[in-house]
Design an enzyme around this catalytic site. Structure first.
Site, PDB file in Angstrom:
ATOM      1  N   THR A  57      -8.137   4.507  -9.419  1.00 46.02           N
ATOM      2  CA  THR A  57      -6.730   4.900  -9.441  1.00 46.02           C
ATOM      3  C   THR A  57      -5.770   3.717  -9.443  1.00 46.02           C
ATOM      4  OG1 THR A  57      -6.784   5.134  -7.023  1.00 46.02           O
ATOM      5  CG2 THR A  57      -7.196   7.118  -8.342  1.00 46.02           C
ATOM      6  N   TYR A 104      -3.713   6.111   3.433  1.00 53.66           N
ATOM      7  CA  TYR A 104      -3.829   6.704   2.110  1.00 53.66           C
ATOM      8  C   TYR A 104      -4.779   7.891   2.112  1.00 53.66           C
ATOM      9  CZ  TYR A 104      -6.919   2.504   1.884  1.00 53.66           C
ATOM     10  OH  TYR A 104      -7.785   1.480   2.150  1.00 53.66           O
ATOM     11  N   ASN A 144     -10.796  -2.161   8.393  1.00 51.59           N
ATOM     12  CA  ASN A 144      -9.872  -3.288   8.411  1.00 51.59           C
ATOM     13  C   ASN A 144      -9.069  -3.221   9.710  1.00 51.59           C
ATOM     14  OD1 ASN A 144      -7.680  -1.435   7.960  1.00 51.59           O
ATOM     15  ND2 ASN A 144      -8.077  -1.533   5.757  1.00 51.59           N
ATOM     16  N   THR A 185     -13.086  -6.128   8.885  1.00 47.40           N
ATOM     17  CA  THR A 185     -13.290  -6.883   7.649  1.00 47.40           C
ATOM     18  C   THR A 185     -12.138  -7.786   7.274  1.00 47.40           C
ATOM     19  OG1 THR A 185     -12.468  -4.977   6.405  1.00 47.40           O
ATOM     20  CG2 THR A 185     -14.860  -5.142   6.711  1.00 47.40           C
ATOM     21  N   VAL A 205      -7.912 -14.860  -1.885  1.00 51.51           N
ATOM     22  CA  VAL A 205      -7.860 -14.892  -3.347  1.00 51.51           C
ATOM     23  C   VAL A 205      -6.577 -14.188  -3.769  1.00 51.51           C
ATOM     24  CG1 VAL A 205      -9.000 -14.226  -5.490  1.00 51.51           C
ATOM     25  CG2 VAL A 205     -10.368 -14.857  -3.489  1.00 51.51           C
ATOM     26  N   GLY A 232     -12.589  -1.860  -5.007  1.00 49.10           N
ATOM     27  CA  GLY A 232     -14.038  -1.724  -4.860  1.00 49.10           C
ATOM     28  C   GLY A 232     -14.662  -2.745  -3.938  1.00 49.10           C
ATOM     29  N   THR A 233     -13.864  -3.689  -3.414  1.00 48.63           N
ATOM     30  CA  THR A 233     -14.440  -4.730  -2.557  1.00 48.63           C
ATOM     31  C   THR A 233     -14.969  -4.146  -1.244  1.00 48.63           C
ATOM     32  OG1 THR A 233     -12.208  -5.221  -1.766  1.00 48.63           O
ATOM     33  CG2 THR A 233     -13.085  -6.616  -3.515  1.00 48.63           C
ATOM     34  N   ASP A 247     -16.254  -1.165  -0.786  1.00 46.84           N
ATOM     35  CA  ASP A 247     -17.517  -0.475  -1.088  1.00 46.84           C
ATOM     36  C   ASP A 247     -18.650  -1.478  -1.273  1.00 46.84           C
ATOM     37  OD1 ASP A 247     -16.043   1.975  -1.220  1.00 46.84           O
ATOM     38  OD2 ASP A 247     -15.421   1.435  -3.238  1.00 46.84           O
TER      39      ASP A 247
END
Length: 284
Positions: free
Chosen positions: A47, A99, A122, A158, A198, A204-205, A207
């Site tokens: 998405t 979300y 997180n 994380t 970065v 997707g990080t 997952d």
């Protein structure tokens, strides 16, 4: 002959790109796991693109798929990997927002987290689950103790907005693992990791992180330091390769598109399988 280790991964699926089951399947297979992917969602793409199409399975449809596995007696798994990393929200510019619907929070706290062995929230999600804010490393460690008390033996925050001694270009992550000794005593190992940020938004990080942490904690039980170093080092290599390729494709200093920022997973096979350690964890 090495014993087969089977994982049932219940996550979203996209035709194009790497999120959910698409992000988890390849690294787990590379690391030697047999994985059955049960897709809770099937979209054309994630998405983060301007447009997407697809279907969301309801609970009855998911149950029907699982019943098929059960009827054939092929539902014996060593691990279940789910979207309960837990995916609930994040912070943007210092402000946290969910979300998923807020009424899911009690479900996570009362039903999901208590039966999980490993959770990877997180900072914002850890605060939501514990009901406590994190302003310091000490408060983060206290929050992880609260999360341990809810059930999981391994907790990894994380990402956080805690300041790094190495400067604003670095991100702090923290881990805590309860190790149960044969005599019944419990020892808690705590680690701190600092990763170079970065300057890009990837999808997707989380997952990918959850899948690789599952694999490396299986290979290095009771050694969270080594498992996290291998997981985060592999993540570093994947993201560096992805951003380099995306910038080259965009060209001329232009901002890469969501399509160009899809994780370079296949190209990173060797780094996933045997990552050069570039992220060191400090034992607290």
């Amino acid at each position: 002959m090495e014993e087969e280790c089977r994982v049932l991964s219940i996550q979203s699926h996209v035709v194009r790109g790497y999120v959910g089951n698409r992000a988890a399947t390849f690294p787990l297979q590379v690391l030697g796991f047999e994985i059955d992917a049960l897709n809770s969602v099937q979209f054309s793409n994630h998405t983060g693109y301007p447009h997407w199409k697809g279907q969301v399975l309801n609970s009855n449809e998911l149950q029907e798929l699982y019943e098929g596995l059960k009827l054939n007696n092929v539902n014996k798994y060593d691990y279940v990997l789910t979207v309960c990393d837990p995916v609930m929200g994040d912070k943007w510019n210092g402000e946290g927002s969910m979300y998923v619907p807020e009424d899911l929070l009690p479900v996570y706290k009362e039903k999901v987290v208590p039966v999980a062995d490993i959770i990877t929230p997180n900072q914002f999600e850890a605060e939501l689950l514990s009901g406590r804010k994190i302003h310091s490393q000490e408060e983060a460690l206290a929050v992880m103790d609260v999360l341990h008390a809810m059930g999981p033996d391994t907790v990894v925050i994380t990402s956080s907005d805690l300041p790094s001694p190495r400067g604003s270009d670095y991100l702090i992550a923290l881990g805590s693992q309860r190790i149960r000794n044969p005599d019944g005593s419990v020892v808690t190992e705590r680690i701190r990791m600092e990763m170079h940020k970065v300057d890009a938004v990837f999808v997707g990080t989380g997952d990918l992180f959850a899948a690789m942490l599952l694999a490396w904690t299986h290979k290095h039980p009771n050694n969270l330091k080594v498992a996290c170093e291998k997981t985060l080092s592999a993540m570093h290599h994947v993201l560096q390769r992805t951003i380099a390729c995306a910038k080259a494709q965009a060209g001329g200093g232009l901002k890469p598109s969501p399509a160009q920022l899809e994780l370079r997973m296949v190209q990173s096979k060797k780094d996933i399988e045997n990552p050069e350690i570039v992220v060191q964890a400090a034992v607290l």
